[in-house]
Design a protein around this motif. Structure first.
Motif, PDB file in Angstrom:
ATOM      1  N   ALA A  63       0.815  -1.223   0.000  1.00  0.00           N
ATOM      2  CA  ALA A  63       0.000   0.000   0.000  1.00  0.00           C
ATOM      3  C   ALA A  63       0.845   1.267   0.000  1.00  0.00           C
ATOM      4  O   ALA A  63       0.304   2.377  -0.095  1.00  0.00           O
ATOM      5  N   ALA A  64       2.169   1.114   0.083  1.00  0.00           N
ATOM      6  CA  ALA A  64       3.038   2.278   0.272  1.00  0.00           C
ATOM      7  C   ALA A  64       2.968   3.267  -0.880  1.00  0.00           C
ATOM      8  O   ALA A  64       2.909   4.485  -0.659  1.00  0.00           O
ATOM      9  N   VAL A  65       2.972   2.783  -2.123  1.00  0.00           N
ATOM     10  CA  VAL A  65       2.998   3.688  -3.279  1.00  0.00           C
ATOM     11  C   VAL A  65       1.738   4.548  -3.350  1.00  0.00           C
ATOM     12  O   VAL A  65       1.832   5.783  -3.429  1.00  0.00           O
ATOM     13  N   PRO A  66       0.534   3.958  -3.316  1.00  0.00           N
ATOM     14  CA  PRO A  66      -0.662   4.825  -3.360  1.00  0.00           C
ATOM     15  C   PRO A  66      -0.772   5.755  -2.161  1.00  0.00           C
ATOM     16  O   PRO A  66      -1.252   6.883  -2.290  1.00  0.00           O
ATOM     17  N   GLY A  68      -0.096  11.759  -0.666  1.00  0.00           N
ATOM     18  CA  GLY A  68       0.395  12.826   0.192  1.00  0.00           C
ATOM     19  C   GLY A  68       0.621  12.424   1.637  1.00  0.00           C
ATOM     20  O   GLY A  68       0.950  13.281   2.465  1.00  0.00           O
ATOM     21  N   TRP A  69       0.482  11.120   1.950  1.00  0.00           N
ATOM     22  CA  TRP A  69       0.640  10.660   3.329  1.00  0.00           C
ATOM     23  C   TRP A  69       2.069  10.189   3.580  1.00  0.00           C
ATOM     24  O   TRP A  69       2.305   9.119   4.134  1.00  0.00           O
ATOM     25  N   LEU A  70       3.015  10.983   3.153  1.00  0.00           N
ATOM     26  CA  LEU A  70       4.427  10.699   3.388  1.00  0.00           C
ATOM     27  C   LEU A  70       5.160  12.024   3.515  1.00  0.00           C
ATOM     28  O   LEU A  70       5.088  12.868   2.612  1.00  0.00           O
ATOM     29  N   SER A  71       5.848  12.216   4.621  1.00  0.00           N
ATOM     30  CA  SER A  71       6.561  13.465   4.858  1.00  0.00           C
ATOM     31  C   SER A  71       8.033  13.183   5.109  1.00  0.00           C
ATOM     32  O   SER A  71       8.452  12.026   5.293  1.00  0.00           O
ATOM     33  N   TRP A  72       8.831  14.248   5.118  1.00  0.00           N
ATOM     34  CA  TRP A  72      10.239  14.088   5.447  1.00  0.00           C
ATOM     35  C   TRP A  72      10.418  13.555   6.859  1.00  0.00           C
ATOM     36  O   TRP A  72      11.368  12.834   7.142  1.00  0.00           O
ATOM     37  N   TRP A  84       3.059  17.145  16.322  1.00  0.00           N
ATOM     38  CA  TRP A  84       1.988  17.502  17.262  1.00  0.00           C
ATOM     39  C   TRP A  84       0.608  17.286  16.639  1.00  0.00           C
ATOM     40  O   TRP A  84      -0.283  18.119  16.689  1.00  0.00           O
ATOM     41  N   SER A  85       0.474  16.075  16.035  1.00  0.00           N
ATOM     42  CA  SER A  85      -0.804  15.752  15.401  1.00  0.00           C
ATOM     43  C   SER A  85      -1.000  14.243  15.382  1.00  0.00           C
ATOM     44  O   SER A  85      -0.037  13.477  15.373  1.00  0.00           O
ATOM     45  N   TRP A  86      -2.281  13.828  15.354  1.00  0.00           N
ATOM     46  CA  TRP A  86      -2.586  12.404  15.246  1.00  0.00           C
ATOM     47  C   TRP A  86      -2.218  11.876  13.860  1.00  0.00           C
ATOM     48  O   TRP A  86      -1.837  10.728  13.707  1.00  0.00           O
ATOM     49  N   GLN A  87      -2.357  12.721  12.848  1.00  0.00           N
ATOM     50  CA  GLN A  87      -1.974  12.289  11.498  1.00  0.00           C
ATOM     51  C   GLN A  87      -0.479  11.989  11.443  1.00  0.00           C
ATOM     52  O   GLN A  87      -0.058  11.007  10.832  1.00  0.00           O
TER      53      GLN A  87
END
Length: 318
Positions: free
Chosen positions: A45-48, A53-57, A202-205
């Motif tokens: 599931a990593a690519v989709p 946008g659910w990947l940050s530095w 500082w977020s649940w996301q």
């Protein structure tokens, strides 16, 4: 009337350190399957998820740090230290490496070491727990053996006797405690990325995405890279050194495996602290051991000896 002598302290430790029996239970097999399948589904599931946008530095940094720490816990701790005694650490380094290796979620240290020592004793012969040549040399047999070596051997009902193959670790109270606390370290390994992600953003996301990338994806990638040493590095690759098995060097696995894929030299000289001994062979595990030696935290490191290495090269055989 005679009385028996009281047991020695070491005997008590051994008697108390049956870290899983010699037969794997159905419950253990189900738990093992879950720890393999769930992280692997995360990789699929990593690519989709990244595309959405659910990947940050922050996620990448946490995943890389956890991969580096727990991966070297396996390569330096479980493998080069506890299995092969390639160096002698102080107590802090010993225990830290055992804990980091446990956090890689590849089994308790005593169980892992017992399996790997048995592998070296019978490498690619009858008795090897995970040889890809188990079923023969035909294409079909090798395909079946490849998957056996990669991961299916983990589900074998008959387990390696720990008292036979790792008595030294079973008489070490520190290692026994860490092995018995394995599932506690599993929880730390899975929850720590989420805690870090939540605190940093500082977020649940932030906590959720850090758990996805830093826990699930990281565990699955590290699992399959480690297992590739058993499967890929005993099937294909270069064999510049003489060994009694089919161990080989696979250059493109060197960085993700932290130097473990220079596997041919390892089987030619198992106690050597450096596996990548030739020019250009990256071995980050050896570099970390070198740094620990420089600060005085490890000693008696078994570095490669030039004459010994030269004598094992295929081209130098009479």
């Amino acid at each position: 009337m005679t009385t028996s002598a009281p047991p020695l302290a070491a005997d008590l430790v051994v008697a108390d350190a049956t870290l899983g029996g010699d037969i794997q239970s159905r419950k253990e097999q189900i738990a093992l399957g879950a720890f393999i399948v769930v992280p692997f589904l995360a990789v699929l599931a990593a690519v989709p998820i990244a595309w959405g946008g659910w990947l940050s530095w922050t996620d990448l940094a946490i995943m890389a740090a956890m991969y580096w720490l727990t991966g070297h816990g396996i390569t330096i701790g479980y493998h080069r230290l506890f299995t092969h005694k390639s160096f002698k650490p102080n107590r802090f380094v010993k225990n830290t490496l055992a804990i980091l290796g446990s956090m890689a979620i590849q089994g308790p240290v005593v169980r892992w070491v017992a399996d790997h020592r048995k592998h070296h004793k019978f490498s690619d012969r009858d008795g090897d727990p995970h040889s890809p040549w188990k079923y023969g040399t035909s294409l079909r047999a090798l395909w079946k053996g490849f998957w056996h070596a990669h991961m299916m051997w983990l589900f074998d009902e008959e387990q390696t006797p720990q008292r036979k193959y790792a008595p030294d670790l079973m008489s070490d109270p520190d290692i026994v405690r860490i092995s018995r606390g394995f599932f506690g370290f599993v929880l730390v390994s899975l929850l720590l990325p989420a805690v870090l992600g939540g605190l940093i953003t500082w977020s649940w996301q932030g906590a959720l995405t850090a758990f996805f990338w830093g826990s699930l994806v990281r565990v699955s990638l590290l699992h399959h890279v480690t297992w590739s040493i058993n499967s890929i590095c005993h099937t294909i690759g270069d064999r510049p050194f003489v060994s009694r098995d089919k161990s080989a060097n696979v250059w493109w696995l060197a960085i993700p495996s932290m130097g473990e894929s220079w596997h041919n030299l390892h089987h030619a000289d198992p106690t050597c602290a450096r596996h990548g001994v030739m020019r250009g062979q990256v071995d980050t595990s050896a570099r970390v051991i070198w740094a620990l030696e420089k600060v005085g935290w490890v000693h008696d490191v078994r570095w490669p000896v030039r004459d010994r290495i030269q004598s094992k090269l295929v081209v130098n055989q009479a």
